[in-house]
Write a protein that holds these residues in place. Structure first.
Motif, PDB file in Angstrom:
ATOM      1  N   GLY A   1      68.172  32.724  47.135  1.00 15.21           N
ATOM      2  CA  GLY A   1      67.550  34.028  47.293  1.00 15.21           C
ATOM      3  C   GLY A   1      67.192  34.721  45.999  1.00 15.21           C
ATOM      4  N   PHE A   2      67.295  34.036  44.848  1.00 15.43           N
ATOM      5  CA  PHE A   2      66.961  34.665  43.571  1.00 15.43           C
ATOM      6  C   PHE A   2      66.022  33.746  42.803  1.00 15.43           C
ATOM      7  CE2 PHE A   2      68.095  35.669  39.038  1.00 15.43           C
ATOM      8  CZ  PHE A   2      67.585  36.966  39.047  1.00 15.43           C
ATOM      9  N   ALA A   3      64.883  34.275  42.361  1.00 17.54           N
ATOM     10  CA  ALA A   3      63.904  33.482  41.609  1.00 17.54           C
ATOM     11  C   ALA A   3      63.530  34.220  40.336  1.00 17.54           C
ATOM     12  CB  ALA A   3      62.661  33.222  42.458  1.00 17.54           C
ATOM     13  N   VAL A   4      63.211  33.437  39.310  1.00 18.69           N
ATOM     14  CA  VAL A   4      62.858  34.018  38.016  1.00 18.69           C
ATOM     15  C   VAL A   4      61.611  33.335  37.485  1.00 18.69           C
ATOM     16  CG1 VAL A   4      63.603  34.443  35.638  1.00 18.69           C
ATOM     17  CG2 VAL A   4      65.288  34.471  37.485  1.00 18.69           C
ATOM     18  N   SER A   5      60.660  34.148  37.002  1.00 19.23           N
ATOM     19  CA  SER A   5      59.543  33.659  36.191  1.00 19.23           C
ATOM     20  C   SER A   5      59.712  34.269  34.809  1.00 19.23           C
ATOM     21  CB  SER A   5      58.205  34.076  36.801  1.00 19.23           C
ATOM     22  OG  SER A   5      58.029  33.483  38.061  1.00 19.23           O
ATOM     23  N   ALA A   6      59.467  33.477  33.775  1.00 20.93           N
ATOM     24  CA  ALA A   6      59.774  33.977  32.428  1.00 20.93           C
ATOM     25  C   ALA A   6      58.800  33.437  31.402  1.00 20.93           C
ATOM     26  CB  ALA A   6      61.205  33.603  32.037  1.00 20.93           C
ATOM     27  N   ALA A   7      58.690  34.159  30.315  1.00 22.58           N
ATOM     28  CA  ALA A   7      57.922  33.726  29.143  1.00 22.58           C
ATOM     29  C   ALA A   7      58.590  34.312  27.918  1.00 22.58           C
ATOM     30  CB  ALA A   7      56.469  34.184  29.235  1.00 22.58           C
TER      31      ALA A   7
ATOM     32  N   SER B   1      67.009  37.303  49.054  1.00 21.61           N
ATOM     33  CA  SER B   1      68.288  37.261  49.770  1.00 21.61           C
ATOM     34  C   SER B   1      68.369  38.444  50.732  1.00 21.61           C
ATOM     35  CB  SER B   1      69.443  37.314  48.774  1.00 21.61           C
ATOM     36  OG  SER B   1      69.514  38.602  48.183  1.00 21.61           O
ATOM     37  N   PRO B   2      69.304  38.444  51.681  1.00 16.35           N
ATOM     38  CA  PRO B   2      69.393  39.548  52.652  1.00 16.35           C
ATOM     39  C   PRO B   2      69.982  40.838  52.072  1.00 16.35           C
ATOM     40  CG  PRO B   2      71.112  37.918  53.078  1.00 16.35           C
ATOM     41  CD  PRO B   2      70.208  37.322  52.029  1.00 16.35           C
ATOM     42  N   GLY B   3      70.598  40.783  50.890  1.00 20.99           N
ATOM     43  CA  GLY B   3      71.232  41.978  50.330  1.00 20.99           C
ATOM     44  C   GLY B   3      70.571  42.429  49.037  1.00 20.99           C
ATOM     45  N   THR B   4      70.922  43.646  48.593  1.00 21.86           N
ATOM     46  CA  THR B   4      70.395  44.206  47.348  1.00 21.86           C
ATOM     47  C   THR B   4      71.092  43.552  46.152  1.00 21.86           C
ATOM     48  OG1 THR B   4      69.918  46.314  48.416  1.00 21.86           O
ATOM     49  CG2 THR B   4      70.076  46.312  46.012  1.00 21.86           C
ATOM     50  N   LEU B   5      70.288  43.205  45.124  1.00 24.30           N
ATOM     51  CA  LEU B   5      70.850  42.615  43.907  1.00 24.30           C
ATOM     52  C   LEU B   5      71.048  43.700  42.857  1.00 24.30           C
ATOM     53  CD1 LEU B   5      68.835  39.280  43.495  1.00 24.30           C
ATOM     54  CD2 LEU B   5      71.094  39.603  44.464  1.00 24.30           C
ATOM     55  N   ASN B   6      72.199  43.686  42.191  1.00 25.89           N
ATOM     56  CA  ASN B   6      72.464  44.624  41.097  1.00 25.89           C
ATOM     57  C   ASN B   6      73.481  44.002  40.149  1.00 25.89           C
ATOM     58  OD1 ASN B   6      74.943  44.873  42.459  1.00 25.89           O
ATOM     59  ND2 ASN B   6      74.200  46.648  43.626  1.00 25.89           N
ATOM     60  N   GLY B   7      74.009  44.827  39.218  1.00 22.29           N
ATOM     61  CA  GLY B   7      75.007  44.330  38.271  1.00 22.29           C
ATOM     62  C   GLY B   7      74.477  43.269  37.324  1.00 22.29           C
ATOM     63  N   PHE B   8      73.235  43.456  36.835  1.00 22.57           N
ATOM     64  CA  PHE B   8      72.606  42.431  36.007  1.00 22.57           C
ATOM     65  C   PHE B   8      73.184  42.420  34.593  1.00 22.57           C
ATOM     66  CE2 PHE B   8      69.516  43.348  39.312  1.00 22.57           C
ATOM     67  CZ  PHE B   8      69.094  42.083  39.682  1.00 22.57           C
TER      68      PHE B   8
ATOM     69  N   CYS C   1      67.993  46.527  34.232  1.00 18.41           N
ATOM     70  CA  CYS C   1      67.215  46.138  35.410  1.00 18.41           C
ATOM     71  C   CYS C   1      67.664  46.995  36.588  1.00 18.41           C
ATOM     72  CB  CYS C   1      67.408  44.654  35.722  1.00 18.41           C
ATOM     73  SG  CYS C   1      66.478  44.085  37.163  1.00 18.41           S
ATOM     74  N   PRO C   2      66.731  47.623  37.291  1.00 11.30           N
ATOM     75  CA  PRO C   2      67.116  48.432  38.455  1.00 11.30           C
ATOM     76  C   PRO C   2      67.598  47.534  39.600  1.00 11.30           C
ATOM     77  CG  PRO C   2      64.740  48.241  38.332  1.00 11.30           C
ATOM     78  CD  PRO C   2      65.279  47.610  37.092  1.00 11.30           C
ATOM     79  N   ASP C   3      68.248  48.133  40.583  1.00 11.00           N
ATOM     80  CA  ASP C   3      68.645  47.379  41.775  1.00 11.00           C
ATOM     81  C   ASP C   3      67.402  46.839  42.471  1.00 11.00           C
ATOM     82  OD1 ASP C   3      71.102  48.223  41.071  1.00 11.00           O
ATOM     83  OD2 ASP C   3      71.423  49.581  42.766  1.00 11.00           O
ATOM     84  N   ILE C   4      67.483  45.590  42.939  1.00 15.19           N
ATOM     85  CA  ILE C   4      66.341  44.960  43.589  1.00 15.19           C
ATOM     86  C   ILE C   4      66.663  44.785  45.075  1.00 15.19           C
ATOM     87  CG2 ILE C   4      64.768  42.989  43.574  1.00 15.19           C
ATOM     88  CD1 ILE C   4      65.607  42.414  40.723  1.00 15.19           C
ATOM     89  N   SER C   5      65.926  45.483  45.916  1.00 16.57           N
ATOM     90  CA  SER C   5      66.159  45.398  47.357  1.00 16.57           C
ATOM     91  C   SER C   5      65.583  44.094  47.899  1.00 16.57           C
ATOM     92  CB  SER C   5      65.524  46.599  48.062  1.00 16.57           C
ATOM     93  OG  SER C   5      64.135  46.669  47.751  1.00 16.57           O
ATOM     94  N   PRO C   6      65.994  43.670  49.102  1.00 15.68           N
ATOM     95  CA  PRO C   6      65.478  42.412  49.674  1.00 15.68           C
ATOM     96  C   PRO C   6      63.952  42.410  49.780  1.00 15.68           C
ATOM     97  CG  PRO C   6      67.372  43.198  50.923  1.00 15.68           C
ATOM     98  CD  PRO C   6      67.036  44.287  49.951  1.00 15.68           C
TER      99      PRO C   6
END
Length: 902
Positions: A683-689, A707-714, A733-738
């Motif tokens: 449930g977590f994807a990253v694009s980077a440069a 993912s089904p839940g909010t991501l935080n604590g980065f 990074c702000p909290d990321i909602s589903p």
């Protein structure tokens, strides 16, 4: 006159501008005319000296080694020493001649043969060297023996076990008793070098050895004396009589013309003084040490600086030696700044009740100068004198008042800092300076000066009528101030409230709110909460805590730890005594590490069970939670010293890591939603440069949450990497909602080029991201252009010496295909896109144009190139020269990509 004319004639051999000289030199080297042959070898040496690659002539030059002409033989030996590593098979061909020359009737040739074989750092040569070396160590001529003695540590450096097994260390110990002083000196130097390499004391000095060394001391040249004195300084005298005997025989060296001999002799005497109990003898020795130390101050500036750094150690250990000579450390108008700063420090160390008037008058004069750094140091030193001597404080305050009245910005700021220290040392005294400081507040713009002034306002709030107004002026810009000022302002306003509670209640409420509710700094918030709870529960206890007596201070800014001081005094004249650091802090020795093969590594990874994996993951999580500030103190940049590659789930086969390199502002998927080898990470994807933004290396990332839940604590951690990149700040990074995503950028701070982790191709930045879901690992590819500076073009005058110094030996030539023929301006334009800067150009006979360019990395490594642009050609030729050869393939890949993409 003959020798001078010979030197002038030899200058013609350095005129090596002709093309195609190699074939001509080959013919001349095989000429029957011995003079012509010798001139040819001189031309080869001249070419070698200016950086041209003449290794192709190795067999031809070695062919000239069979000669009775000692000058020619020396030239050939010099050539062989330089190119033996490049041509090891051919170097073996010269071994028989070396062995034959080692038995030559001429002692100069015998020693030359042994010395050359020792300088050829090849294991194959070492085996053939042992027998001639053993024989030459017992040679009847002392010149051969001394050359052999210094050759043994060179061989030890190549093959330590062989030297020890063959008994050469014992041979060196036997040479300590040689009748020739230079042989003794070289034997001491050899044993000292081997001892340093192996970490054991091989000198084993006793009374018998010491007297032999002392006997040889008078007959040696200056550098032999330094070696012997350094060895004697490691000897532990058996008692006072032994110490006095050594000092008597070493004292004559104090008047030597060479400063190295003088400081080495001082080191021996100081060591012996520790074992002498007779106060009269100690007084006489201290009196003898005084003149040579003072004489060193009349040397050139560089020697003065080294002497002054050593004198600081001596003065701290035995201040009585120079107590009456403080005037010798007064600065001259033409002293360099680094000498002046050292002299001022020593003046403060030697100041006493007898001479403080002279010192303060001198410092006041310095504080009226034009060199800002020196003026600041002088004002600080006035404060140091006041804190050190109570009798000098009144005079120091008067000097500071005169300086404050000048209204010079940086003088007032430094005066403010030192007055705070004086008030701490002598509370409730010298309050006449308060009004002068309050009148000069408008010039304060440096954090330390502001914090000092705020401390004074809080401490003396009851005596300064408008203290509340002055503190409130700082409070208006509370959030713009540095942390140092914020902390001091909070404390001072609380002090003010405790002394004037009726008129400052609003002010203390405002500062407590700023500190506890609006600040993001943990230390400031904690202090604010402590004050808030104290004030709200027990004001009387708060007064005792906040307004209580402060512990007295003393000036120990220039004092060293006793263990460090003893160590440095035993190493006077060495680099550690100049740096004032333990040698281990700045000297690193390469150790041979056992490398594991790829198969072994894979087997180890297979055996790495899940329990160990989870333990390592918990370690990384703890490191990430500490943030980048704590991580940067670790062994890897931003990595806390942990190897992210050993944590599982970061194999090279991870999807996305083999995609095309990240281009400027074009992100590449580096982490899919399902990553093999990890658990619970869906449930977590990253694009980077990884690119440069406004001159700063920056990691650009897009985080996507499916993912089904909010991501935080980065949090972020970067593994150790060749360019030492580490995050400059915490990951914001702000909290990321589903179903949402967020754009994130992290500025990177570069470090020194890491020689233990050479750059690989392609360049990879290994990153770990912690989220509330899991810890994720990925690689980001980038080009060398991301570490090249935008405004770092070399001038022609700067380019030429670097180009010549690297020479053809360090040059790599390659061709790059281009999509279509390009003119010179187009090539220059494309190069500039990768921060490769134009320096100069010239046109050659066939119409081609040679472009000379330079590029510089963030780690101050320079890459120079000669780009040949031929009309109508679908390729360009690039010749790259750099002293950092690991950058060459990266530079080539960067240019190939640029010209392929257009």
């Amino acid at each position: 006159m003959v020798a001078m004319r010979q030197k002038q004639n030899d200058g013609k051999f350095f005129q090596t501008t002709k093309r195609g000289e190699i074939q001509e030199l080959k013919e001349e080297l095989h000429a029957n005319d011995k003079q012509k042959q010798k001139d040819a070898v001189k031309k080869v040496i001249a070419n070698m000296t200016v950086g041209k690659d003449v290794s192709a002539l190795f067999a031809d030059v070695v062919n000239c080694i069979q000669t009775d002409n000692i000058e020619l033989k020396k030239l050939v030996y010099l050539y062989v020493m330089n190119y033996a590593k490049a041509q090891p098979e051919l170097a073996i061909l010269a071994i028989n001649t070396f062995r034959k020359d080692a038995t030559d009737p001429n002692p100069l040739i015998r020693s030359l043969a042994v010395r050359t074989m020792g300088c050829i750092r090849l294991d194959q040569v070492t085996e053939y060297l042992l027998e001639p070396l053993r024989r030459c160590c017992q040679d009847q001529d002392p010149y051969v023996r001394k050359t052999s003695a210094i050759c043994i540590p060179k061989v030890y450096d190549i093959n330590p076990e062989l030297v020890e097994d063959q008994g050469f260390v014992d041979i060196l110990k036997d040479l300590l008793g040689d009748g020739n002083p230079m042989v003794v000196a070289n034997a001491v130097a050899g044993l000292a070098e081997i001892s340093q390499t192996c970490g054991k004391d091989l000198l084993d000095l006793d009374k018998g050895n010491i007297h032999k060394l002392l006997a040889a001391l008078n007959e040696c040249n200056e550098w032999g004396q330094v070696f012997i004195l350094d060895a004697i300084a490691t000897y532990e005298p058996s008692g006072p009589n032994d110490s006095e005997s050594i000092t008597e025989r070493v004292t004559a060296r104090l008047s030597h013309a060479n400063p190295a001999v003088v400081i080495a002799a001082i080191k021996v005497i100081l060591r012996c003084m520790e074992h002498i109990e007779n106060s009269e003898v100690l007084r006489l020795l201290a009196k003898k040490l005084n003149p040579p130390l003072v004489t060193l101050l009349s040397s050139e500036s560089e020697v003065q600086y080294v002497a002054l750094r050593n004198i600081r150690l001596i003065v701290q250990k035995r201040p009585g030696i120079l107590a009456s000579d403080v005037k010798m450390f007064f600065c001259k108008y033409n002293d360099p700044i680094y000498v002046k700063l050292e002299k001022v420090d020593i003046m403060c160390m030697l100041v006493s009740d007898k001479n403080f008037d002279q010192v303060l008058l001198e410092l006041k004069e310095y504080a009226s100068g034009v060199d800002v750094e020196f003026v600041r140091k002088s004002v600080r030193s006035i404060g140091r004198v006041a804190v050190k001597l109570e009798r000098a404080c009144e005079r120091a305050i008067n000097v500071l008042l005169e300086l404050i009245e000048t209204k010079v910005n940086y003088v007032v700021q430094e005066a403010c800092v030192v007055v705070k220290d004086i008030f701490r040392k002598y509370p409730s005294r010298y309050e006449q300076v308060l009004s002068a400081l309050c009148e000069s507040m408008e010039v304060l713009d440096e954090p330390e000066a502001k914090a000092s002034m705020i401390w004074i306002l809080g401490e003396y709030a009851g005596r300064i009528d408008n203290a509340d107004e002055l503190l409130e002026s700082f409070l208006d810009t509370f959030h713009d101030e540095p942390l140092m000022v914020q902390v001091q302002l909070l404390t001072s306003i609380v002090k003010l409230f405790l002394q004037k509670p009726s008129s400052t209640q609003d002010m203390v409420s405002k500062v407590l709110k700023c500190a506890t509710e609006e600040s993001t700094n943990h230390d400031l918030r904690d202090r604010g909460y402590v004050y808030w709870r104290l004030l709200s529960t027990n004001p009387e206890a708060t007064k005792r805590v906040v307004l209580g007596d402060k512990p007295s201070i003393r000036d120990d800014s220039q004092s060293l730890d006793k263990n460090l001081l003893d160590k440095l005094n035993s190493e006077l004249s060495l680099m550690s005594s100049v740096y004032h650091k333990y040698p281990e802090e700045f000297v690193t020795r390469l150790t041979l590490a056992t490398t594991t093969s790829a198969d072994d590594k894979a087997a180890q990874d297979d055996d790495f069970d899940e329990e160990d994996r989870q333990a390592r993951r918990r370690e990384v999580q703890e490191e990430l939670e500490r943030g980048p500030d704590s991580s940067r103190n670790g062994t890897s940049a931003g990595g806390g010293g942990l190897d992210l590659l050993d944590l599982g789930g970061v194999g090279d086969d991870s999807p996305g890591t083999r995609n095309a390199p990240a281009q400027t502002l074009q992100k590449v998927a580096v982490l899919p939603s399902t990553q093999p080898g990890q658990h619970g990470n869906q449930g977590f994807a990253v694009s980077a440069a990884f690119t440069r933004q406004r001159g700063t290396p920056t990691l650009l990332m897009t985080f996507s949450n499916s993912s089904p839940g909010t991501l935080n604590g980065f949090a972020i951690q970067v593994n150790k990497n060749p360019f030492g990149f580490a995050p400059k700040e915490q990951l914001a990074c702000p909290d990321i909602s589903p179903g949402s995503s967020a754009e994130v950028s992290v500025a990177m701070a570069p470090g020194q080029l890491n020689s233990n982790t050479p750059p690989s191709h392609p360049l990879l930045l290994q990153v770990a991201i912690k989220t509330s879901l899991d810890i994720f690992y990925f690689h980001v590819q980038f080009d060398l252009s991301a570490v090249l500076l935008e405004n770092a073009a070399l001038s022609r005058d700067e380019f030429t010496p670097v180009w010549q110094r690297v020479g053809e030996a360090g040059q790599k030539v390659y061709s790059i295909s281009i999509d279509r023929p390009l003119d010179v301006e187009s090539v220059k334009s494309r190069l500039s896109l990768d921060n490769v800067h134009y320096v100069a150009q010239r046109q050659v006979d066939d119409g081609s144009v040679l472009l000379y360019t330079s590029a510089q990395t963030l780690n101050n490594c320079t890459v120079l190139s000669e780009v040949t642009v031929s009309p109508g050609s679908n390729s360009i030729k690039v010749a790259t020269r750099t002293e950092t050869q690991v950058l060459v393939p990266l530079y080539e890949a960067m240019l190939s990509k640029r010209f392929a993409s257009g």
